[in-house]
Write a protein that holds these residues in place. Structure first.
Motif, short mmCIF file in Angstrom:
data_model
loop_
_atom_site.label_atom_id
_atom_site.label_comp_id
_atom_site.label_asym_id
_atom_site.label_seq_id
_atom_site.Cartn_x
_atom_site.Cartn_y
_atom_site.Cartn_z
N UNK A 111 -6.18 1.17 15.65
CA UNK A 111 -6.11 2.08 14.40
C UNK A 111 -4.86 2.08 13.72
N UNK B 33 2.76 -4.12 14.30
CA UNK B 33 2.47 -3.40 12.90
C UNK B 33 2.37 -4.32 11.76
N UNK B 34 3.22 -5.71 12.00
CA UNK B 34 2.81 -6.77 10.91
C UNK B 34 1.53 -7.34 11.03
N UNK C 136 -1.97 0.60 13.94
CA UNK C 136 -1.41 -0.52 13.36
C UNK C 136 -2.14 -0.71 11.88
N UNK C 137 -3.28 -0.32 11.79
CA UNK C 137 -3.82 -0.70 10.26
C UNK C 137 -3.75 0.27 9.32
N UNK D 147 2.89 11.77 5.42
CA UNK D 147 1.46 12.22 4.67
C UNK D 147 0.68 12.91 5.63
N UNK E 227 0.67 -1.34 0.11
CA UNK E 227 -0.21 0.08 0.12
C UNK E 227 0.83 1.37 -0.01
N UNK E 228 2.04 1.08 0.56
CA UNK E 228 2.69 2.35 0.69
C UNK E 228 4.23 2.13 -0.18
N UNK F 285 -1.93 2.58 6.50
CA UNK F 285 -1.05 2.01 5.26
C UNK F 285 0.16 2.71 5.41
N UNK F 286 0.35 3.68 6.23
CA UNK F 286 1.59 4.31 6.27
C UNK F 286 2.45 3.85 7.60
N UNK F 287 1.79 2.86 8.26
CA UNK F 287 2.63 2.63 9.55
C UNK F 287 3.94 2.10 9.49
N UNK F 288 4.48 1.39 8.58
CA UNK F 288 5.86 0.96 8.39
C UNK F 288 6.68 2.25 8.17
N UNK F 289 6.19 3.19 7.38
CA UNK F 289 7.06 4.26 7.03
C UNK F 289 7.23 5.05 8.32
#
Lengths: 233, 412
Positions: free
Chosen positions: B102, B362-363, B104-105, B89, A204-205, B107-111
């Motif tokens: 929320x 996060x995974x 963890x869900x 973002x 997604x990212x 879409x930019x959580x890893x970044x």
């Protein structure tokens, strides 16, 4: 030999199940009291089969406050299929009882039940009722009801909070309860599902994914080059 | 078994040069950083975001009851939020403030977890560079590099959990290095700056002044120089009740008072401070001017602190650079380190799943639902705290045994 090991591991993995998160709404900005005779309900749509657990995400127990009294009443949890004409009149799927004295303060109240097969995309209602006698046995007027955290604004579109009180009519939409629902999976399904969900989320990212993969490749390449040159620090 | 693993590891790492070891450490960090997370890090950044939303002079950071650190931590994180602004973002601040599930869900959580942990990486590399300067032999440098770059405690607490303890630890090690190099005045100021991130480096100001100077006038002046950066940092917030309550009066800050004896008239004798005072006299009479020994006193004080308080797992990072120096300089201690590590693992087990498998949320947020050891123990006993007490006692035993062997190795 390898086949046997895989077989044994698979058999062991089938012996127990794990819970994965399904529908949820965890925002909370207020507490709703649950006096004797009242019912607090939330409707929701399960996203997966084998719905197996509901958690109420925030509770208040008056026994932990300075003038609070111990709640000795039983709280009864019901899970039912949702009936459009009579929200509380659906098929009974699970009934669990917890004594009020066991409810924590600002803690999670968990209800685990036999997995509901074929729950995917179906609407359900769960509610908690306070059964027992109301009464004050001292001159101090204090709260004696468990309270449950909820969001005043509706955040969860697929369902709603319903508050039913003996002295009140069925209320209008009051937002949503803070809750999470879970479905059970076998460990191998858990692993496969996790890998699938993780990769989908990473995709997604794309901007970060590109940077991240390039970074790892770059570091690995440098590591190898440094090994070849073998120049110590 | 330990010997076997040790020999295998030695075989692998003798093939690598130091730069490769550092790169390997970076690679491991690169992999861990985005896929792990804990709300401690987002909470810190929520507080720091107040400085962006209001102003850098806003005292409202201490309106949050989660703001338990001195101001330098929030200034640094606030500054970092300005730097990373082009890389996040529009949902970044919403993400920070969302309930954990929320976030963890997102879409930019890893970044976002990756970006928020970069400051940790800077100080982590700084510690590695400083560590190498404590050794002259190439072989010793390499062992130190391996044990920092691939240190499970550092990887767990700093890069999976996201605890900021690596920052004040950097200043503590920098101070120890500067004292070794006979630059006591700057070293003392570094301890004060470290104390502006988390309070613990302040404990070392007086020992640093006592070991560095001969006269009491200079010791008092040195202590003042050490405290000055800290006092200047916090002075602005001293009239804020939140700062007094959440920082100076927090449970964590007061943990060293807990191991005590009641001596009557509502008064207590605090074991840590008894030991601390004796150690100050010892430094004054036995080791004054022996600047190369300061790092050893840091380790001794931290060890005593660990056995007299119910410390949380990230505190182990404070001692790690000094444990590595002792490890490299004393080969006979290697076995004791394994036991220290076992004791540390037991301490981690006393915490809930948020600090173990839950760090991988996060995974898959369902990792938060897998019961950790504490939950399993809770099913079998009414009083799990007794089990945790046993674990703490075992850890204390390993620390005392380590300290005894360390002392023996130095006097053999």
């Amino acid at each position: 030999m390898l086949d046997k090991i895989i077989g044994i591991i698979s058999a062991l993995l089938l012996l127990f199940s794990l819970e994965k998160l399904d529908a949820f709404q965890v925002q909370r900005d207020n507490m709703l009291e649950l006096p004797v005779g009242a019912e607090i309900a939330q409707t929701f749509i399960a996203g997966h089969n084998n719905l197996s657990m509901i958690k109420i995400m925030d509770t208040f127990n008056p026994k932990y406050s300075p003038l609070g009294r111990e709640v000795k009443n039983d709280l009864v949890f019901h899970l039912k299929t949702y009936n459009e004409n009579d929200p509380f009149g659906g098929e009974d799927l699970a009934t669990l009882v917890v004594n009020g004295s066991n409810v924590g303060n600002h803690s999670i109240l968990q209800f685990k039940f036999d997995a509901v097969e074929g729950s995917a995309n179906k609407k359900f209602i769960f509610y908690i009722e306070n059964i027992g006698e109301q009464g004050l046995d001292s001159g101090i007027v204090t709260s004696e009801s468990i309270a449950i955290g909820f969001a005043e604004k509706s955040n969860y579109e697929a369902g709603e909070l319903i508050y039913r009180h003996p002295d009140e009519r069925l209320s209008d939409d009051r937002g949503d309860l803070a809750f999470t629902s879970f479905y059970s999976v076998y460990p191998h399904e858990f692993v496969m599902g996790t890998v699938k969900d993780f990769s989908a989320k990473f995709w997604q990212d794309k901007l970060f994914l590109t940077f991240y993969i390039s970074g790892i490749i770059g570091l690995a390449y440098l590591f190898r080059r440094l090994g070849e040159s073998n120049n110590d620090y | 078994m330990i010997e076997f693993i040790k020999h295998k590891l030695i075989k692998v790492f003798t093939r690598l040069n130091i730069r490769q070891v550092i790169l390997l450490g970076l690679l491991v960090r690169f992999i861990i950083i985005p896929i792990t997370g804990h709300w401690d890090l987002t909470s810190l950044n929520i507080v720091a975001s107040t400085l962006i939303k209001e102003s850098f002079l806003s005292k409202n950071i201490y309106s949050y009851d989660i703001a338990i650190y001195p101001p330098f931590t929030y200034w640094l994180l606030g500054l970092w939020q300005i730097i990373i602004k082009p890389f996040v973002e529009q949902d970044f601040y919403t993400w920070l403030e969302q309930p954990t599930l929320y976030s963890f869900y997102n879409p930019h959580v890893f970044r976002y977890f990756f970006l928020l942990k970069i400051p940790h990486l800077v100080f982590d590399v700084g510690i590695l560079i400083l560590l190498l300067r404590f050794f002259t032999k190439e072989a010793e440098k390499k062992v130190a590099a391996v044990f920092w770059a691939l240190n499970p405690v550092v990887l767990y607490a700093t890069f999976a959990w996201g605890a900021v303890d690596v920052i004040p630890t950097f200043f503590l090690l920098l101070a120890a290095y500067l004292i070794k190099k006979n630059k006591a005045w700057i070293a003392l100021a570094m301890l004060g700056i470290g104390g502006g991130f988390k309070l613990f480096p302040l404990m070392f100001i007086v020992p640093a002044a006592v070991i560095s100077f001969k006269s009491w006038n200079r010791r008092i002046l040195g202590t003042t120089v050490g405290l000055l950066p800290f006092i200047m940092g916090i002075a602005y917030y001293l009239d804020h009740q939140g700062f007094i309550t959440y920082v100076l009066g927090s449970d964590r800050s007061n943990m060293i008072y807990h191991m005590s004896f009641y001596i009557g008239f509502q008064e207590y004798m605090y074991l840590f401070f008894v030991f601390y005072t004796i150690l100050l006299f010892w430094i004054k009479d036995k080791d004054n001017g022996k600047l190369g020994k300061f790092w050893q006193y840091v380790l001794i004080i931290l060890m005593f602190m660990f056995v007299t308080s119910a410390f949380t797992p990230q505190w182990a990072v404070w001692a790690m650079p000094f444990l590595i120096i002792a490890f490299v300089k004393n080969e006979s201690l290697h076995r004791q380190y394994s036991w220290l590590f076992v004791g540390y693992i037991l301490i981690i087990l006393t915490f809930n799943q948020h600090l173990s498998l839950g760090l991988l949320s996060p995974i898959e947020p369902a990792f938060l639902e897998i019961p950790a050891f504490d939950a399993l123990v809770g099913r079998f006993t009414q009083e799990p705290v007794k089990i945790w007490g046993l674990f703490r006692s075992f850890f204390t035993g390993t620390v005392v045994w380590f300290s005894y062997n360390w002392w023996r190795s130095k006097h053999a």
